[in-house]
Structures are given as structure tokens and as C-alpha cells.
Scaffold this active site. Sequence first.
Site, PDB file in Angstrom:
ATOM      1  N   ARG A 123       0.809  -1.239   0.000  1.00  0.00           N
ATOM      2  CA  ARG A 123       0.000   0.000   0.000  1.00  0.00           C
ATOM      3  C   ARG A 123       0.833   1.276   0.000  1.00  0.00           C
ATOM      4  NH1 ARG A 123      -2.856  -2.985   3.904  1.00  0.00           N
ATOM      5  NH2 ARG A 123      -4.609  -4.084   2.953  1.00  0.00           N
ATOM      6  N   LYS A 145       2.250  11.937 -10.160  1.00  0.00           N
ATOM      7  CA  LYS A 145       1.284  11.167 -10.958  1.00  0.00           C
ATOM      8  C   LYS A 145       1.981   9.912 -11.451  1.00  0.00           C
ATOM      9  CE  LYS A 145      -1.939  14.527 -12.851  1.00  0.00           C
ATOM     10  NZ  LYS A 145      -2.440  15.159 -14.087  1.00  0.00           N
ATOM     11  N   GLU A 187       7.116  19.896 -23.445  1.00  0.00           N
ATOM     12  CA  GLU A 187       6.590  20.036 -22.080  1.00  0.00           C
ATOM     13  C   GLU A 187       7.156  21.279 -21.399  1.00  0.00           C
ATOM     14  OE1 GLU A 187       4.131  18.415 -20.873  1.00  0.00           O
ATOM     15  OE2 GLU A 187       4.094  16.358 -21.612  1.00  0.00           O
ATOM     16  N   LYS A 229       6.102  24.025 -12.235  1.00  0.00           N
ATOM     17  CA  LYS A 229       5.257  22.857 -11.939  1.00  0.00           C
ATOM     18  C   LYS A 229       5.192  22.600 -10.433  1.00  0.00           C
ATOM     19  CE  LYS A 229       4.051  18.142 -12.895  1.00  0.00           C
ATOM     20  NZ  LYS A 229       4.104  16.960 -13.749  1.00  0.00           N
ATOM     21  N   GLU A 239      -5.175  17.541  -8.392  1.00  0.00           N
ATOM     22  CA  GLU A 239      -5.879  18.043  -9.577  1.00  0.00           C
ATOM     23  C   GLU A 239      -7.367  18.286  -9.346  1.00  0.00           C
ATOM     24  OE1 GLU A 239      -4.296  16.494 -13.311  1.00  0.00           O
ATOM     25  OE2 GLU A 239      -6.282  16.726 -14.167  1.00  0.00           O
ATOM     26  N   ARG A 243      -4.243  22.313 -11.281  1.00  0.00           N
ATOM     27  CA  ARG A 243      -3.310  21.356 -11.875  1.00  0.00           C
ATOM     28  C   ARG A 243      -3.792  20.844 -13.227  1.00  0.00           C
ATOM     29  NH1 ARG A 243       0.198  16.421  -9.123  1.00  0.00           N
ATOM     30  NH2 ARG A 243       1.193  15.837 -11.077  1.00  0.00           N
ATOM     31  N   ASN A 247      -2.518  19.933 -18.249  1.00  0.00           N
ATOM     32  CA  ASN A 247      -2.926  19.032 -19.334  1.00  0.00           C
ATOM     33  C   ASN A 247      -3.193  19.783 -20.637  1.00  0.00           C
ATOM     34  OD1 ASN A 247      -2.892  16.531 -17.916  1.00  0.00           O
ATOM     35  ND2 ASN A 247      -4.673  17.258 -16.785  1.00  0.00           N
ATOM     36  N   HIS A 250      -3.125  18.023 -23.890  1.00  0.00           N
ATOM     37  CA  HIS A 250      -3.047  16.585 -23.620  1.00  0.00           C
ATOM     38  C   HIS A 250      -4.282  15.805 -24.053  1.00  0.00           C
ATOM     39  CE1 HIS A 250       0.606  17.568 -21.596  1.00  0.00           C
ATOM     40  NE2 HIS A 250       0.785  16.346 -21.145  1.00  0.00           N
ATOM     41  N   HIS A 254      -3.260  12.892 -26.168  1.00  0.00           N
ATOM     42  CA  HIS A 254      -3.450  11.485 -25.800  1.00  0.00           C
ATOM     43  C   HIS A 254      -4.221  10.751 -26.884  1.00  0.00           C
ATOM     44  CE1 HIS A 254      -2.820  12.033 -21.174  1.00  0.00           C
ATOM     45  NE2 HIS A 254      -1.698  11.986 -21.840  1.00  0.00           N
ATOM     46  N   HIS A 267       5.169  11.126 -26.999  1.00  0.00           N
ATOM     47  CA  HIS A 267       4.240  11.877 -26.142  1.00  0.00           C
ATOM     48  C   HIS A 267       4.414  13.390 -26.331  1.00  0.00           C
ATOM     49  CE1 HIS A 267       1.797  12.869 -22.654  1.00  0.00           C
ATOM     50  NE2 HIS A 267       2.784  13.646 -22.227  1.00  0.00           N
TER      51      HIS A 267
END
Length: 370
Positions: A123, A145, A187, A229, A239, A243, A247, A250, A254, A267
Site C-alpha cells: 500500500r 502522478k 513540455e 510545476k 488536480e 493542476r 494538461n 493533452h 493522448h 508523447h
Amino acid sequence: MSKPTLHSIHVALGLRSYPVWIGAGLLADHTHWRPLLRGRHALVISNTTVAPLYLPRIEAGLEGLHWSSFLLDDGEAHKSFANVGHALDALGQLGATRDACVIALGGGVVGDLAGFSAACWMRGIDFIQMPTTLLAMVDSSVGGKTGVNLPVGKNLAGAFHQPRAVIADIDTLATLPAREYRAGLAEVVKGAAIGDEAFFIWLEQHADALVARDVDTVLEAISRKVEYKAGVVARDETEQGERALLNFGHTFGHALETAGHYTALLHGEAVAIGMLLAAQLSERLGMSEAADTARLRQLLHRLDLPVAFPPGMAAQQLLELMRLDKKNSAGQLRLILWRGISRAEIVGGVAEAQVLALLDDAVADAQPGA
Ligand code: NAD
Ligand code: GLY
């Protein structure tokens, strides 16, 4: 030539705060990371390209520990649930206890999968990011992330799990292929485009030095992006609001990556095209001026990034992929658009017809002879 300055940026998250060290020679000089390993076990997760180059640099720092390595095959396709299972098996074989540490040595694929594996083992155990691509240094290694791709879409399974530290050794960029380096620049542009106009102007002024990989310029670009960032992550770790701006480009990106089976576009390349689409859509919706879109296009072009679709993209399929984006809610598209440079916004309820028209035009523009 003098050694580049060492930069340290603090990601302020209370008890889970951590440093991002950016500089030369940091893998071999383990003074910044070895003291952070609390227990006796460490699993280095890397891949078959990076490990032969850089694993030997950290081995001295692992002396005295029970450690082993788990190497992924190279490529986005290997950021999979199956490989998380294999990484957990490797932790099991090592006998890793709760104070064990996972070390992610590689690009964003390795970092995302290693972080998710660390989040799952018992965990949640410690992990340290050692990013070796520009993209991973400026983006994926910072902010916690973690996750993997599923056949239905990218990054759909994952967890927020912050690293104990990020060790960005810029010496590793020496072996990074030019195309991968440029993808990382996308980025960098993103951070400036969404919220830091002074940085955007700096990038316009330093585009040639960045393409030439001037060490001090690259170091400053990494630091400025990470600093930006880190601030966003500190204000909105999971987020809930701001945040999501990270994206920018993105949702389109994506979809392009998935439609290209993760091989047609890197990417960062997909994000470059996606940012331009977001700017164009903003313009069509009356939110921004054509001059802002033109400045973005020009900067991406000067950094040798793609600004048009590769062949074989279908607008309707891209729209369907966009519907799966994590930012959407109740069947409505929610996109990051902008009101111009450094003024990105979350926009809900975007009409699919308008997105489809934009994608149709982009597909038509990509036809040979268009
Ligand atoms: P990558 O990890 O696939 O690395 C790119 C290529 O460079 C690979 O072939 C790799 O083996 C090679 N490589 C890495 N370091 C090298 C070096 N120093 N020398 C030579 N070759 C080297 O890709 P990436 O662009 O680093 O990361 C992309 C991934 O990051 C995507 O999966 C994306 O979803 C993810 N990402 C995550 C976040 C996040 O916040 N977690 C943010 C952005 C991107
Ligand atoms: N790359 C997007 C984020 O970290 O939130």
C-alpha cells in the site's frame, strides 16, 4: 569548462515535501540520494536501453543494501499492468519490507510504472525518481502522478504517489536521441504557455540555444519549468482545479498517441500538436487572438517540433478517444484552452461538433499536397 550550477527546487507538500536536484554528475555523486534510503532493500526499475548506460553510475551508492533491478523492454507499450505485476514480483523476490525503496532510472515510461509499483507494494513505499529524458526531468518525475496504460486508453490506471526526491542528472541527456530531446522541449513550452509569459518570452529568445543543447540554457529551462510545476503541484496536488491546466494539449495529444498506437508520435510530439489544436480551438471559440496561436506555432516550429498531424489519423476516431479523457464529466468534453499566452483555462461543455470540425480540418491539412 566549469561544472554547471546545481539547482535545488522544493516541492512543498507538508510532510511529503521533497527536493528536485538538477545538475551534472548527480547519479554517481550519491550524497543527494543515498541518505534518503531508509531500509535495507532497493529495487531499481529501468529499461533495457537506459540500464546499460546509467545503472553502473548508481551501483556504488547502493552498496550495503539488498538490491536488484527489474528492466522493462523499451517503449510506451511496456507501461502496462502486466509489467506492474512483474515489478511487484521482483519486490517480492527481493523480500522488500515497508521501508524498501524503488528507484526509477529512466524516462517517463519507467518513472510512471515504477512510481505506481511503489504505490501498490504494501500500500505504498518510498520511491526516488532519477529521470534520464528531458521530458521526465521537466514534467513526469515531478508531482507524483504515476500509472500505466490500458488497452482502452492512456494512463487510465494509476495513483498519486509522491517521490522522496527527484535526482535529475543532466549528464544523461548526452545520450538522449535528438527526437526525444525535442519532445521534452514540448513540455517546457507547455509550462510557459499556460501560466508564465516571461518564461515564454525567454524561450523565444533562447530557442536556438535550446536546439543546440547549450548546457547552461538547458539547465535554466529545466529549472524554470520544474519551479513552475512545483508551485502548481503544491497548490493543487490531486488536480481538483489548477493542476488540470498542466494538461494543456493533452486531451488532443493522448488521442493522437492512442490512435497512432503509441508509435507514430512521441508523447511530447503529440502534446505539441495538441497544444496548437487547443490554441486553434480557443481562437475559433473567440477566446484568443490569431497572433497568440501564431507565436505558439512559431516557437514549436523553431524547436523542431511537429505542428501537423501525421498521416492516417481519422477525426471521428480521435473524438471518440477524447471522450475517454479523465477531465470529462457527465458525457461532456472538458478541455484546457487559453485566452492567449500564459492564460490557460479549464473549459467545460465544449461542443463536440466544434472539436470535430477542427479535427477534420487538421486531417485535411495533413493530406499530401494540402
Ligand atoms: P520514454 O520513457 O519512453 O523515454 C524515451 C526513450 O528514450 C526511450 O526509448 C528510452 O529508453 C530512451 N532513453 C531514456 N533516457 C535515455 C538516455 N539518457 N539516453 C538514451 N536513451 C534514453 O519517454 P518519455 O518521453 O521520457 O516519457 C513519456 C511518458 O511519460 C509517457 O508514458 C507519458 O504518459 C508519461 N508522462 C507522465 C507524466 C506524469 O506527470 N506522470 C507527465 C508527462 C508524461
Ligand atoms: N503532466 C501533468 C501533471 O503532472 O499534472
